[in-house]
Design a protein around this motif. Sequence first.
Motif, PDB file in Angstrom:
ATOM      1  N   ARG A  98     -74.402  -2.221   5.324  1.00  0.00           N
ATOM      2  CA  ARG A  98     -74.316  -1.130   6.132  1.00  0.00           C
ATOM      3  C   ARG A  98     -74.129  -1.209   7.493  1.00  0.00           C
ATOM      4  O   ARG A  98     -73.649  -0.558   8.266  1.00  0.00           O
ATOM      5  CB  ARG A  98     -75.371  -0.278   5.540  1.00  0.00           C
ATOM      6  CG  ARG A  98     -75.167   1.254   6.133  1.00  0.00           C
ATOM      7  CD  ARG A  98     -76.073   2.282   5.542  1.00  0.00           C
ATOM      8  NE  ARG A  98     -75.799   3.626   6.248  1.00  0.00           N
ATOM      9  CZ  ARG A  98     -76.071   4.944   5.551  1.00  0.00           C
ATOM     10  NH1 ARG A  98     -76.445   4.698   4.335  1.00  0.00           N
ATOM     11  NH2 ARG A  98     -75.570   5.583   6.111  1.00  0.00           N
ATOM     12  N   ALA A  99     -75.199  -2.264   7.968  1.00  0.00           N
ATOM     13  CA  ALA A  99     -75.150  -2.547   9.229  1.00  0.00           C
ATOM     14  C   ALA A  99     -73.780  -3.061   9.777  1.00  0.00           C
ATOM     15  O   ALA A  99     -73.405  -2.649  10.805  1.00  0.00           O
ATOM     16  CB  ALA A  99     -76.107  -3.606   9.535  1.00  0.00           C
ATOM     17  N   ALA A 100     -73.101  -3.976   9.130  1.00  0.00           N
ATOM     18  CA  ALA A 100     -71.988  -4.356   9.431  1.00  0.00           C
ATOM     19  C   ALA A 100     -70.818  -3.298   9.463  1.00  0.00           C
ATOM     20  O   ALA A 100     -69.868  -3.261  10.387  1.00  0.00           O
ATOM     21  CB  ALA A 100     -71.364  -5.602   8.420  1.00  0.00           C
ATOM     22  N   ALA A 101     -70.968  -2.279   8.367  1.00  0.00           N
ATOM     23  CA  ALA A 101     -69.912  -1.424   8.384  1.00  0.00           C
ATOM     24  C   ALA A 101     -70.196  -0.441   9.554  1.00  0.00           C
ATOM     25  O   ALA A 101     -69.160   0.164  10.114  1.00  0.00           O
ATOM     26  CB  ALA A 101     -69.899  -0.406   7.201  1.00  0.00           C
ATOM     27  N   THR A 102     -71.464   0.030   9.960  1.00  0.00           N
ATOM     28  CA  THR A 102     -71.592   0.696  10.964  1.00  0.00           C
ATOM     29  C   THR A 102     -71.329   0.271  12.316  1.00  0.00           C
ATOM     30  O   THR A 102     -70.668   0.796  13.192  1.00  0.00           O
ATOM     31  CB  THR A 102     -73.220   0.944  11.181  1.00  0.00           C
ATOM     32  OG1 THR A 102     -73.691   1.557   9.751  1.00  0.00           O
ATOM     33  CG2 THR A 102     -73.480   1.654  12.347  1.00  0.00           C
ATOM     34  N   TYR A 103     -71.272  -1.266  12.467  1.00  0.00           N
ATOM     35  CA  TYR A 103     -71.021  -1.698  13.839  1.00  0.00           C
ATOM     36  C   TYR A 103     -69.401  -1.745  13.869  1.00  0.00           C
ATOM     37  O   TYR A 103     -68.726  -1.504  14.879  1.00  0.00           O
ATOM     38  CB  TYR A 103     -71.391  -3.147  13.684  1.00  0.00           C
ATOM     39  CG  TYR A 103     -70.963  -3.857  15.053  1.00  0.00           C
ATOM     40  CD1 TYR A 103     -71.456  -3.834  16.031  1.00  0.00           C
ATOM     41  CD2 TYR A 103     -69.824  -4.830  15.043  1.00  0.00           C
ATOM     42  CE1 TYR A 103     -71.042  -4.589  17.296  1.00  0.00           C
ATOM     43  CE2 TYR A 103     -69.491  -5.382  15.987  1.00  0.00           C
ATOM     44  CZ  TYR A 103     -69.914  -5.346  17.469  1.00  0.00           C
ATOM     45  OH  TYR A 103     -69.540  -6.146  18.434  1.00  0.00           O
ATOM     46  N   GLN A 104     -68.955  -2.022  12.653  1.00  0.00           N
ATOM     47  CA  GLN A 104     -67.388  -1.978  12.716  1.00  0.00           C
ATOM     48  C   GLN A 104     -66.675  -0.862  13.167  1.00  0.00           C
ATOM     49  O   GLN A 104     -65.899  -0.649  13.746  1.00  0.00           O
ATOM     50  CB  GLN A 104     -66.861  -2.456  11.425  1.00  0.00           C
ATOM     51  CG  GLN A 104     -65.149  -2.533  11.078  1.00  0.00           C
ATOM     52  CD  GLN A 104     -64.682  -3.860  11.507  1.00  0.00           C
ATOM     53  OE1 GLN A 104     -65.326  -4.725  11.647  1.00  0.00           O
ATOM     54  NE2 GLN A 104     -63.414  -3.864  11.438  1.00  0.00           N
ATOM     55  N   ARG A 105     -67.237   0.364  12.460  1.00  0.00           N
ATOM     56  CA  ARG A 105     -66.865   1.679  12.878  1.00  0.00           C
ATOM     57  C   ARG A 105     -66.920   1.960  14.288  1.00  0.00           C
ATOM     58  O   ARG A 105     -66.204   2.539  14.871  1.00  0.00           O
ATOM     59  CB  ARG A 105     -67.591   2.765  11.943  1.00  0.00           C
ATOM     60  CG  ARG A 105     -67.049   3.942  12.029  1.00  0.00           C
ATOM     61  CD  ARG A 105     -67.323   5.068  10.972  1.00  0.00           C
ATOM     62  NE  ARG A 105     -69.223   4.777  10.877  1.00  0.00           N
ATOM     63  CZ  ARG A 105     -69.551   4.359   9.795  1.00  0.00           C
ATOM     64  NH1 ARG A 105     -69.170   3.779   9.015  1.00  0.00           N
ATOM     65  NH2 ARG A 105     -71.040   4.147   9.782  1.00  0.00           N
ATOM     66  N   TRP A 106     -68.207   1.642  14.817  1.00  0.00           N
ATOM     67  CA  TRP A 106     -68.580   1.878  16.000  1.00  0.00           C
ATOM     68  C   TRP A 106     -67.607   1.174  17.023  1.00  0.00           C
ATOM     69  O   TRP A 106     -67.011   1.717  17.970  1.00  0.00           O
ATOM     70  CB  TRP A 106     -69.832   1.468  16.632  1.00  0.00           C
ATOM     71  CG  TRP A 106     -70.262   1.468  17.876  1.00  0.00           C
ATOM     72  CD1 TRP A 106     -70.575   2.796  18.656  1.00  0.00           C
ATOM     73  CD2 TRP A 106     -70.170   0.461  18.829  1.00  0.00           C
ATOM     74  NE1 TRP A 106     -70.821   2.366  19.864  1.00  0.00           N
ATOM     75  CE2 TRP A 106     -70.485   0.940  20.268  1.00  0.00           C
ATOM     76  CE3 TRP A 106     -69.990  -0.881  18.673  1.00  0.00           C
ATOM     77  CZ2 TRP A 106     -70.690   0.209  21.324  1.00  0.00           C
ATOM     78  CZ3 TRP A 106     -70.054  -1.515  20.001  1.00  0.00           C
ATOM     79  CH2 TRP A 106     -70.332  -1.119  20.987  1.00  0.00           C
ATOM     80  N   LEU A 107     -67.125  -0.075  16.596  1.00  0.00           N
ATOM     81  CA  LEU A 107     -66.469  -0.884  17.757  1.00  0.00           C
ATOM     82  C   LEU A 107     -65.064  -0.257  17.644  1.00  0.00           C
ATOM     83  O   LEU A 107     -64.325  -0.183  18.785  1.00  0.00           O
ATOM     84  CB  LEU A 107     -66.466  -2.384  17.305  1.00  0.00           C
ATOM     85  CG  LEU A 107     -65.921  -3.139  18.210  1.00  0.00           C
ATOM     86  CD1 LEU A 107     -66.428  -3.479  19.622  1.00  0.00           C
ATOM     87  CD2 LEU A 107     -65.619  -4.701  17.564  1.00  0.00           C
ATOM     88  N   HIS A 108     -64.638   0.036  16.468  1.00  0.00           N
ATOM     89  CA  HIS A 108     -63.147   0.472  16.444  1.00  0.00           C
ATOM     90  C   HIS A 108     -62.828   1.786  16.802  1.00  0.00           C
ATOM     91  O   HIS A 108     -61.813   1.867  17.502  1.00  0.00           O
ATOM     92  CB  HIS A 108     -62.843   0.350  14.756  1.00  0.00           C
ATOM     93  CG  HIS A 108     -61.982  -1.143  14.383  1.00  0.00           C
ATOM     94  ND1 HIS A 108     -60.990  -1.324  13.826  1.00  0.00           N
ATOM     95  CD2 HIS A 108     -62.845  -2.115  14.372  1.00  0.00           C
ATOM     96  CE1 HIS A 108     -60.838  -2.602  13.427  1.00  0.00           C
ATOM     97  NE2 HIS A 108     -62.037  -3.274  13.983  1.00  0.00           N
ATOM     98  N   GLU A 109     -63.878   2.649  16.681  1.00  0.00           N
ATOM     99  CA  GLU A 109     -63.661   4.148  17.236  1.00  0.00           C
ATOM    100  C   GLU A 109     -63.411   3.937  18.774  1.00  0.00           C
ATOM    101  O   GLU A 109     -62.734   4.683  19.429  1.00  0.00           O
ATOM    102  CB  GLU A 109     -64.815   4.930  16.743  1.00  0.00           C
ATOM    103  CG  GLU A 109     -64.631   5.300  15.310  1.00  0.00           C
ATOM    104  CD  GLU A 109     -65.818   6.068  14.850  1.00  0.00           C
ATOM    105  OE1 GLU A 109     -66.701   6.226  15.623  1.00  0.00           O
ATOM    106  OE2 GLU A 109     -65.817   6.720  13.780  1.00  0.00           O
TER     107      GLU A 109
END
Length: 131
Positions: A98-109
Amino acid sequence: MGAARYQWMRLDFVPEQRPSDWLPEEFAGLTPEGPAQAADVTWRLCGAAAGPGWFVVGDAGVLLDPASSHGVLRALLSGSTAGGLAVAVANGALDAHRAAATYQRWLHEGAERDIHNLAGMYARIGAQGFG
């Protein structure tokens, strides 16, 4: 010492239009301290910027045109965000996936927002092929 120096940049949309040693009229007659240099400012967005136990931060995660004015800020924030998420995982407050998905989403957005803004800016000045 500082008043006797200058620095300038140019962005050539069609590089063949001017010779590589071209200078603006204001700099005619001045002597360069060193050779002109170039930088690759190809926009890059890491497709997999995080996974369980790792995060890609700074320019390795997102590299955009310096005109976005967010390079240093993104580098600092990506490190801080990744660090905060790593602490949450280490403390058991957040699952690593979940941490990885949260970071990925934050960075890409954030990158997509900057890409949209840069593409709009270049479109307004008539530059093609951005975004």
